[in-house]
Structures are given as structure tokens and as C-alpha cells.
Design an enzyme around this catalytic site. Structure first.
Site, PDB file in Angstrom:
ATOM      1  N   ASP A 143       0.833  -1.199   0.000  1.00  0.00           N
ATOM      2  CA  ASP A 143       0.000   0.000   0.000  1.00  0.00           C
ATOM      3  C   ASP A 143       0.870   1.253   0.000  1.00  0.00           C
ATOM      4  O   ASP A 143       1.826   1.341   0.757  1.00  0.00           O
ATOM      5  CB  ASP A 143      -0.896  -0.037   1.247  1.00  0.00           C
ATOM      6  N   CYS A 175      -6.765  -3.447  -5.900  1.00  0.00           N
ATOM      7  CA  CYS A 175      -5.743  -3.580  -4.872  1.00  0.00           C
ATOM      8  C   CYS A 175      -6.541  -3.589  -3.574  1.00  0.00           C
ATOM      9  O   CYS A 175      -7.434  -4.423  -3.438  1.00  0.00           O
ATOM     10  CB  CYS A 175      -4.714  -2.452  -4.961  1.00  0.00           C
ATOM     11  N   ARG A 181      -2.491   1.666  -6.204  1.00  0.00           N
ATOM     12  CA  ARG A 181      -1.787   0.656  -6.997  1.00  0.00           C
ATOM     13  C   ARG A 181      -2.544   0.354  -8.279  1.00  0.00           C
ATOM     14  O   ARG A 181      -1.949   0.203  -9.353  1.00  0.00           O
ATOM     15  CB  ARG A 181      -1.594  -0.612  -6.158  1.00  0.00           C
ATOM     16  N   SER A 182      -3.875   0.271  -8.184  1.00  0.00           N
ATOM     17  CA  SER A 182      -4.677  -0.026  -9.379  1.00  0.00           C
ATOM     18  C   SER A 182      -4.504   1.077 -10.418  1.00  0.00           C
ATOM     19  O   SER A 182      -4.357   0.802 -11.612  1.00  0.00           O
ATOM     20  CB  SER A 182      -6.155  -0.153  -9.011  1.00  0.00           C
ATOM     21  N   GLN A 220      -1.588   7.277  -6.170  1.00  0.00           N
ATOM     22  CA  GLN A 220      -1.700   8.046  -4.939  1.00  0.00           C
ATOM     23  C   GLN A 220      -0.469   8.838  -4.534  1.00  0.00           C
ATOM     24  O   GLN A 220      -0.579   9.816  -3.822  1.00  0.00           O
ATOM     25  CB  GLN A 220      -2.102   7.118  -3.786  1.00  0.00           C
TER      26      GLN A 220
END
Ligand code: NAG
Length: 245
Positions: A143, A175, A181-182, A220
Site C-alpha cells: 500500500d 488492490c 496501486r490499481s 496516490q
């Protein structure tokens, strides 16, 4: 977990996947999942979604079924430092029933220490129709972080696309929150697909804006964006090296 909740609040009606409520175990059309369009404005190329929770696993399989999905890309370990990232939404052996969706684990193939591939036989018990679904599970991407090398992620992407080749259904990418992450994976894949199709100009920042219009929070951290740039650059280098001199 707060992030997950935040995304639940942000997913609004015009940009989310609607389940057929008559086939849903909770009679609800809600799932925290966003269709992600690429060049075709009618058919999503991806569905970005949060990792299933115990309460949403039947909804997840319903979405797999109803979207015609045959490839799932999972980008998170199940647990990270003791914190659950995603519910274990498939059987470890044999079959599990999620509402009317029966999932059979057919095979599990460990490709390398970074990822493995599982094959499922999915059956809709209401219609008796069946489908094979392949899940590509990247194990070592945490993460807010990035994979340890671009090479392993690019290898992973090649395996995914080799399996997917020629299909028109969306690839389901998740994710934990279905955004960091996606988003990074979808950004890399989208840009490299555009290049493979011969796009003359690639604007990675504009592609990211396009993704964020469709699901908030896609990619992110600055590190994740830099990782995407590095991965694209590396693939471009590999393509250049392969050209006849
Ligand atoms: C599905 O298969 C079961 C068992 O073979 C059968 O009893 C049922 O009628 C079938 N349902 C449909 C919709 O074909």
C-alpha cells in the site's frame, strides 16, 4: 480503512458499475467499482475496484459475471503488517459458493517470487452457464508503495495481456482501495497500449487526468507516478533495442 470509506463516498452514480439488483444477494446495485474507458466511450477497458470485503465478495463475483470479465488483476497481498488489505475471495481448494456464483479453483501456478496465476471455473447456478476466469496476483506491492522493480511488473503485465489478447471485456483491476496501486497499473498499461497501437504523441500526465476523472485517487503518491514513468521508459528502451539496426 478510512480511505476505503472515503472512496465509497466518492463513487457517484454516473461513474460506477451498477449490479443487477435482482441477482444480488443484498438486492442492491451498489459496488465500489468504476468503469475506466480508454478509446471506446461505450465499453470500459478496465473496471477499477476495491479489494472485496467479507460483506462484498458475492457482489464482486456478480460483477465478474455480469461484466463478462475473464481476467482479474490483483495487486495487493491479502495482509500487510497484520492489516487486512483484501478478503480471501476465492477457494484455496475445491469450490466455494458466493450467493449464486460457484467458484472452483482449477489451478495455481507460481511464476516467480513476485506473482502467481490462478485459474477459476466460474458457474452461475441460476442459469448453469460457466466461464473460465484467470486471476493474476502480484504479491509484493505494498500500500502506498511501488514494486521492487519495473521488470517484474512489466513481466507481469505481459502475462496478463497474453492471456487477455483479443478479448473485448473489461479487465478487473483491484488492490485494497482500488485507486493507488490499481491506478498506477492502469496508467502504465494504458500508455503502453497506446504506444503499441502507434499513437504519435503520448501524454502521461493527461492520461492520468483522464483516469482521475473516472475514479478519484488513481495513482496516490509521487513515487507511484515516477514508477509509472520509469516503467514506460524502460519498455520504450526495450522496444528500441529490438528494432533492426
Ligand atoms: C441447472 O442444472 C440443474 C442440475 O443439472 C438442473 O436441475 C436445473 O434445471 C438447471 N437449470 C437451468 C436453468 O438449466
Amino acid at each position: 480503512i478510512p480511505k476505503r470509506r472515503a472512496l465509497v463516498l466518492l463513487a457517484d452514480d454516473h461513474s460506477r458499475i451498477l449490479l443487477k439488483s435482482e441477482n444480488s444477494h443484498g438486492n442492491s446495485d451498489y459496488i465500489n467499482a468504476s468503469p475506466i474507458m480508454d478509446h471506446d466511450p461505450r465499453n470500459p477497458a478496465y473496471i477499477a475496484t476495491q479489494g472485496p470485503l467479507p460483506a462484498t465478495v458475492a457482489d464482486f463475483w456478480q460483477m465478474v459475471w455480469e461484466s463478462g470479465c475473464v481476467v482479474i488483476v490483483m495487486l495487493t497481498p491479502l495482509t500487510e503488517n497484520g492489516v487486512k488489505q483484501c478478503y480471501h475471495y476465492w477457494p484455496d481448494e475445491g469450490s466455494n459458493l458466493y450467493h449464486i456464483y460457484e467458484v472452483n479453483l482449477v489451478s495455481e501456478h507460481i511464476w516467480c517470487e513476485d506473482f502467481l496465476v490462478r485459474s477459476f471455473y466460474l458457474k452461475n447456478l441460476q442459469t448453469n452457464e460457466t466461464r473460465t476466469v484467470t486471476q493474476f496476483h502480484f504479491l509484493s506491492w505494498y500500500d502506498q508503495g511501488v514494486p521492487s522493480s519495473t521488470r517484474s511488473l512489466l513481466d507481469f503485465r505481459r502475462k496478463v495481456n497474453k492471456c487477455y489478447r483479443g478479448r473485448s471485456c473489461p479487465i478487473i483491476v483491484h488492490c485494497s482501495d482500488g485507486a493507488g496501486r490499481s491506478g498506477t497499473y492502469v496508467l502504465i498499461d494504458m500508455v503502453l497500449n497506446k504506444m503499441a497501437k502507434g499513437a504519435k504523441e503520448i501524454d502521461i500526465a493527461a492520461t492520468l487526468e483522464h483516469l482521475r476523472d473516472q475514479r478519484p485517487g488513481m495513482v496516490q503518491t509521487k513515487e507511484q507516478f515516477e514508477f509509472a514513468l520509469t516503467a514506460v521508459a524502460e519498455e520504450v528502451n526495450a522496444i528500441l533495442k529490438a528494432l533492426p539496426q
